[in-house]
Scaffold this active site. Structure first.
Site, short mmCIF file in Angstrom:
data_model
loop_
_atom_site.label_atom_id
_atom_site.label_comp_id
_atom_site.label_asym_id
_atom_site.label_seq_id
_atom_site.Cartn_x
_atom_site.Cartn_y
_atom_site.Cartn_z
N ARG A 163 7.60 14.99 -30.12
CA ARG A 163 7.52 14.46 -31.48
C ARG A 163 6.57 15.34 -32.27
O ARG A 163 5.42 15.55 -31.87
CB ARG A 163 7.02 13.02 -31.47
CG ARG A 163 7.01 12.36 -32.84
CD ARG A 163 6.42 10.96 -32.79
NE ARG A 163 5.00 10.98 -32.48
CZ ARG A 163 4.45 10.54 -31.34
NH1 ARG A 163 5.22 10.05 -30.40
NH2 ARG A 163 3.15 10.58 -31.15
N HIS A 217 1.48 9.68 -34.15
CA HIS A 217 1.99 8.46 -33.53
C HIS A 217 2.44 7.49 -34.63
O HIS A 217 3.50 6.89 -34.55
CB HIS A 217 0.92 7.81 -32.66
CG HIS A 217 1.36 6.55 -31.99
ND1 HIS A 217 2.21 6.54 -30.91
CD2 HIS A 217 1.09 5.25 -32.25
CE1 HIS A 217 2.44 5.30 -30.54
NE2 HIS A 217 1.77 4.49 -31.34
N TYR A 237 -6.44 14.94 -30.69
CA TYR A 237 -6.14 14.92 -29.25
C TYR A 237 -5.02 15.87 -28.85
O TYR A 237 -4.72 16.00 -27.66
CB TYR A 237 -5.79 13.51 -28.80
CG TYR A 237 -4.64 12.87 -29.54
CD1 TYR A 237 -3.31 13.13 -29.19
CD2 TYR A 237 -4.87 12.00 -30.60
CE1 TYR A 237 -2.26 12.55 -29.88
CE2 TYR A 237 -3.82 11.41 -31.29
CZ TYR A 237 -2.51 11.68 -30.93
OH TYR A 237 -1.47 11.10 -31.62
#
Length: 356
Positions: A252, A256, A265
């Protein structure tokens, strides 16, 4: 034998657009259908992201980069089958016939957003992680008990495999030989946690071994691999062969959710590299070009048609008045219960006092 060797990633078309499976017959019309549906899904995703930035919808969950996994698998099921999506699987539901207007309404917080078109068995998107696997297994078992040939397909991410519901769903489907396809989209991260920090397993597919469920890994950015392997799993379930676990290895590009900052991250340069190499839309473009079937004007025609469809759906969705928060209390139980009614009264009192 290591899990990586036991479950190699199945690929039909490589990143250069070259066919790797000689037995697969290519059809120009089908490839353009795949391409159209993926372009449509990506344009819808980008539209929703822009609407969120403009404050016209709430927090949004992106899926850009996962179009092949969702579109290819959704096209493998039939009318009358059951689909159990997560909050990230609108590319799958819209490919299965969901209303774009209602997808917009979902992100605007209206109940109508979870209502599929007549004749489409699409459950509301599951926000609790992995709960939908149990629903899918149960619906599939119910169809089996009715002696129908209907199948369930259920979507979930890699993080869901750390939940108890994942194991309960697979165990139930295995024991009762339920006709369900467990479709995992492994994009490497469960929110901010990379796969290697949430499990010791090298693959998701190997988790099916404990439940004696046929399992496989596929290139989730290769729509031909996704479609053909899901068709096999669906046919197996429909003919009484029981459940299958599919791990679609994908990526992706975005965060998120729109409330997340992936740069904290994840190396975002990885996404930019993948856009130029493993992108699912780019792969079909390269395949069409290699076959001598590519037409730039066809792409332009598609984008114009899709833009018109999306804008019309948004126009219809924005005719709806803002949702009444009081509706939150209406559909918790079939019949009113006193704790919910007390909460409703408290909400109304606070609203009158101007406290939100």
């Amino acid at each position: 034998m290591g899990a990586d060797n036991q479950f190699p990633v199945i690929q039909y078309v490589n990143e250069a657009g070259s066919l790797k499976q000689d037995e697969v017959k290519l059809h120009k019309e089908q490839l353009y259908q795949f391409y159209f549906m993926m372009v449509r899904a990506r344009m819808m995703d980008k539209k929703c992201l822009n609407l969120q930035r403009q404050g016209r919808i709430g927090t949004y969950v992106q899926y850009e980069g996962q179009e092949a996994a969702q579109v290819g698998s959704a096209l493998a099921v039939e009318d009358g089958d059951w689909m159990f999506p997560t909050y990230r699987d609108h590319a799958a539901t819209m490919s299965f016939g969901h209303s774009l207007r209602n997808l917009f309404l979902y992100w605007k917080g209206r109940l109508e957003g979870s209502i599929p078109p007549e004749g489409r068995n699409i459950f509301p998107p599951a926000v609790p992680i992995a709960s939908q696997l149990l629903h899918a297994a149960g619906a599939a078992w119910a169809e089996k008990k009715k002696n129908s040939d209907r199948v369930s397909i259920v979507y979930f991410g890699d993080g869901a495999t750390s939940e108890g519901d994942f194991h309960e769903g697979l165990n139930f489907a295995s024991v009762f030989h339920a006709p369900v396809v467990f479709f995992n989209q492994n994009n490497g991260y469960a929110i901010s946690v990379p796969m290697e920090k949430q499990m010791k397993s090298k693959t998701i597919a190997q988790k099916g071994l404990a439940y004696d469920i046929p399992s496989l890994r596929i290139d989730g950015n290769d729509i031909l691999a996704v479609y053909h392997e899901t068709v096999k799993a669906v046919a197996r379930a429909r003919s009484g062969g029981g459940p299958t676990l599919i791990e679609a290895v994908t990526w992706r590009y975005g965060a998120h959710t729109t409330a997340d900052d992936p740069s904290k991250y994840r190396d975002q340069q990885e996404s930019e590299i993948r856009r130029k190499t493993t992108d699912p839309l780019l792969r079909v473009e390269r395949l069409l070009k290699n076959q001598g079937w590519w037409k730039e004007e066809e792409k332009e025609r598609m984008e114009a048609e899709i833009t018109k469809e999306i804008n019309q759906a948004l126009k219809e969705a924005e005719k709806f008045k803002p949702a009444d928060i009081d509706e939150l209390f209406d559909h918790v139980f079939a019949e009113p219960v006193w704790p919910i009614e007390e909460q409703r009264k408290q909400h109304k009192r606070l609203s009158r006092e101007g406290i939100q």
